[in-house]
Write an enzyme that holds these catalytic residues in place. Structure first.
Site, PDB file in Angstrom:
ATOM      1  N   TYR A 197     -77.155   0.403   2.956  1.00  0.00           N
ATOM      2  CA  TYR A 197     -77.336   1.130   4.214  1.00  0.00           C
ATOM      3  C   TYR A 197     -76.426   2.346   4.170  1.00  0.00           C
ATOM      4  O   TYR A 197     -75.245   2.235   3.845  1.00  0.00           O
ATOM      5  CB  TYR A 197     -76.956   0.216   5.387  1.00  0.00           C
ATOM      6  CG  TYR A 197     -77.038   0.871   6.743  1.00  0.00           C
ATOM      7  CD1 TYR A 197     -78.263   1.118   7.344  1.00  0.00           C
ATOM      8  CD2 TYR A 197     -75.878   1.238   7.426  1.00  0.00           C
ATOM      9  CE1 TYR A 197     -78.331   1.715   8.605  1.00  0.00           C
ATOM     10  CE2 TYR A 197     -75.938   1.834   8.681  1.00  0.00           C
ATOM     11  CZ  TYR A 197     -77.172   2.069   9.262  1.00  0.00           C
ATOM     12  OH  TYR A 197     -77.244   2.655  10.496  1.00  0.00           O
ATOM     13  N   ASP A 203     -71.446   6.158  -1.812  1.00  0.00           N
ATOM     14  CA  ASP A 203     -71.221   6.023  -0.377  1.00  0.00           C
ATOM     15  C   ASP A 203     -70.045   5.066  -0.208  1.00  0.00           C
ATOM     16  O   ASP A 203     -70.202   3.843  -0.294  1.00  0.00           O
ATOM     17  CB  ASP A 203     -72.485   5.481   0.297  1.00  0.00           C
ATOM     18  CG  ASP A 203     -72.289   5.276   1.793  1.00  0.00           C
ATOM     19  OD1 ASP A 203     -71.131   5.285   2.260  1.00  0.00           O
ATOM     20  OD2 ASP A 203     -73.294   5.086   2.497  1.00  0.00           O
ATOM     21  N   LYS A 225     -65.099   5.637   8.489  1.00  0.00           N
ATOM     22  CA  LYS A 225     -64.314   4.481   8.913  1.00  0.00           C
ATOM     23  C   LYS A 225     -62.799   4.694   8.768  1.00  0.00           C
ATOM     24  O   LYS A 225     -62.189   5.318   9.622  1.00  0.00           O
ATOM     25  CB  LYS A 225     -64.797   3.220   8.191  1.00  0.00           C
ATOM     26  CG  LYS A 225     -66.290   2.944   8.495  1.00  0.00           C
ATOM     27  CD  LYS A 225     -66.737   1.589   8.129  1.00  0.00           C
ATOM     28  CE  LYS A 225     -68.241   1.381   8.231  1.00  0.00           C
ATOM     29  NZ  LYS A 225     -68.748   0.920   9.502  1.00  0.00           N
TER      30      LYS A 225
HETATM   31  N1  HOZ Z   1     -73.908  -0.623  11.002  1.00  0.00           N
HETATM   32  C1  HOZ Z   1     -72.497  -0.680  11.028  1.00  0.00           C
HETATM   33  C2  HOZ Z   1     -71.990  -1.837  10.243  1.00  0.00           C
HETATM   34  N2  HOZ Z   1     -72.520  -1.980   8.960  1.00  0.00           N
HETATM   35  C3  HOZ Z   1     -71.910  -0.632  12.413  1.00  0.00           C
HETATM   36  C4  HOZ Z   1     -72.364  -1.642  13.356  1.00  0.00           C
HETATM   37  C5  HOZ Z   1     -71.827  -1.419  14.771  1.00  0.00           C
HETATM   38  O1  HOZ Z   1     -70.943  -0.619  14.995  1.00  0.00           O
HETATM   39  O2  HOZ Z   1     -72.344  -2.054  15.677  1.00  0.00           O
END
Ligand code: HOZ
Length: 430
Positions: A148, A243, A271
């Site tokens: 992702y 990434d 992050k």
């Molecule tokens: N998609 C992110 C984690 N892999 C963030 C999820 C979130 O902040 O709810």
């Protein structure tokens, strides 16, 4: 022991939120759709603990999905943000601290000879793809199933994280012409990459990869896999994009590229680089990055890019990590002890302080094997842990994160809770 945890205030807030916010949340995984129940509405955090609207206290293994490697309210971040706040929240103009942050990133990630700051991981990967396409004058991108890279249109093809959690194959709203520019193939399969390049010779701009996957649960690269990606990209004059939004400053100070000794052409960070405030970055080889406007023709911009609060928060965290490399030994030790407590029929993957307990007895090396997990058992385990005050990612397809503020006492409580919760989850199999 029967646990009765009060979530009534969170329930009220969730009911209210759903009236104005789609699904009641601002990012899908938070809605607890795949595990059921009500997401705790959080009021505050302190070190490794967070507290919800019903005054429940939890040991936090999400850490804002990775950024909080130094825990909640790390004093260096609180001080840096307070100081920055006293000077103004946003200028939309260059500041000295942006240079400090870019130089610090380059010291820690030598492959990032030039760095551009943006506001989210999605923006970083979207921009990196544009740069790769503009630099190579090619359109196609190779990505891996279950990886992702944010909600970038052309990358929402066989994506992990919330897309995997909700079982969505792809997303409506992405024009077919966009997804047609993406070649999605299994992770950890070198032959599939060779095959993609045989079929689309001279058309592939880049390979983008989570060098350690975190978004289908934690999945490490097979030995030699990242080296093979490097070699294939180089042979075909395509770019290799790591990434490292999740892995940067996490699996090692210099991310997966330091851990495995591979030099990508471009890297995306997010992050931890913002210490819990919204900031991200992309960067890489200077000959590529000079194509970015205004030094080159590839356009990318943002009013809040390099926001002073986020820059100062990120700098405080990176400087602390640079000054205290021993933090990584502690993170690895603690996470290793969590990994070791799983029963035999649970597969555990861990790299540094990223880890997933997979409810399958199969090795998990790619998206197909991640999907062999029994997500109903995971949901039982998840709720048993939540009842015992353990705040885990509410999805089988996410990694948990340990912070430097987790204590021996936290760990002891977590190990007890995990042993009980595995028993609760697995009793239905007996
Ligand atoms: N998609 C992110 C984690 N892999 C963030 C999820 C979130 O902040 O709810």
């Amino acid at each position: 022991m029967k646990y009765t945890v009060n979530h009534s205030r969170s329930q009220q807030l969730f009911d209210r939120a759903r009236l104005t916010i789609p699904g009641g949340v601002n990012s899908p995984v938070r809605a607890y759709r795949s595990v059921g129940g009500t997401p705790p509405f959080i009021t505050h955090g302190e070190k490794s603990h967070i507290f919800d609207a019903d005054d429940n206290e939890y040991i936090d293994y999400i850490g804002s999905w990775g950024p909080l490697i130094l825990g909640h309210r790390f004093p260096g971040v609180v001080d840096a943000v307070s100081h920055a706040l006293s000077r103004g929240t946003s200028f939309g103009a260059p500041t000295e601290e942006e240079i400090d942050l870019a130089e610090t990133v380059r010291q820690i990630f030598p492959s990032m000879e030039m760095v551009r700051l943006v506001s989210s991981g999605t923006e970083a990967t979207m921009s990196a793809l544009r740069v790769a396409r503009g630099f190579t004058n090619r359109d196609l991108i190779v990505k891996f199933e279950g990886c992702y890279h944010g909600h970038v249109d052309s990358l929402l093809v066989k994506a992990g994280s919330g897309v995997a959690t909700l079982g969505l194959p792809d997303s409506p709203g992405v024009p077919k012409a966009f997804s047609d520019t993406t070649i999605a193939i299994p992770y950890n399969d070198v032959d599939a990459v060779e095959q993609a390049f045989r079929e689309h010779r001279d058309k592939i701009a880049a390979i983008i990869v989570e060098p350690v996957c975190g978004n289908m649960g934690c999945i490490p690269p097979n030995p030699g896999y990242l080296e093979a990606l490097r070699d294939i990209a180089t042979r075909n004059e395509a770019l290799l994009i790591f990434d490292e939004v999740m892995t940067g400053f996490r699996v090692a100070p210099g991310g997966a590229q330091q851990l495995y000794g591979i030099k990508p052409d471009l890297t995306t960070l997010g992050k931890i680089i913002g210490g819990g405030l919204p900031i991200a970055a992309y960067g890489g080889r200077a000959d590529i990055m000079t194509y970015v406007a205004p030094s080159g023709p590839i356009y990318q911009a943002g009013t809040l890019s390099g926001n002073p609060l986020a820059v100062c928060a990120g700098l405080a965290v990176l400087r602390h990590l640079q000054a205290h490399p021993e933090i990584y030994d502690q993170l690895n030790r603690y996470t290793g002890r969590l990994a070791a407590c799983a029963p035999e029929n649970i597969t555990v993957n861990r790299v540094g302080s990223m880890m997933t307990w997979f409810f399958t007895d199969q090795p998990v090396t790619d998206y197909a094997s991640a999907k062999t997990c029994d997500t109903r058992l995971f949901a039982r385990f998840f709720h048993a842990m939540l009842d015992r005050g353990m705040y885990l990612p509410p999805s089988q397809f996410e990694a948990l994160f340990v912070s430097a503020t987790h204590t021996e006492a936290d760990l002891a409580r977590t190990l007890d809770a995990a042993r009980e919760s595995f028993a609760v989850a697995l009793e239905s199999l007996e």
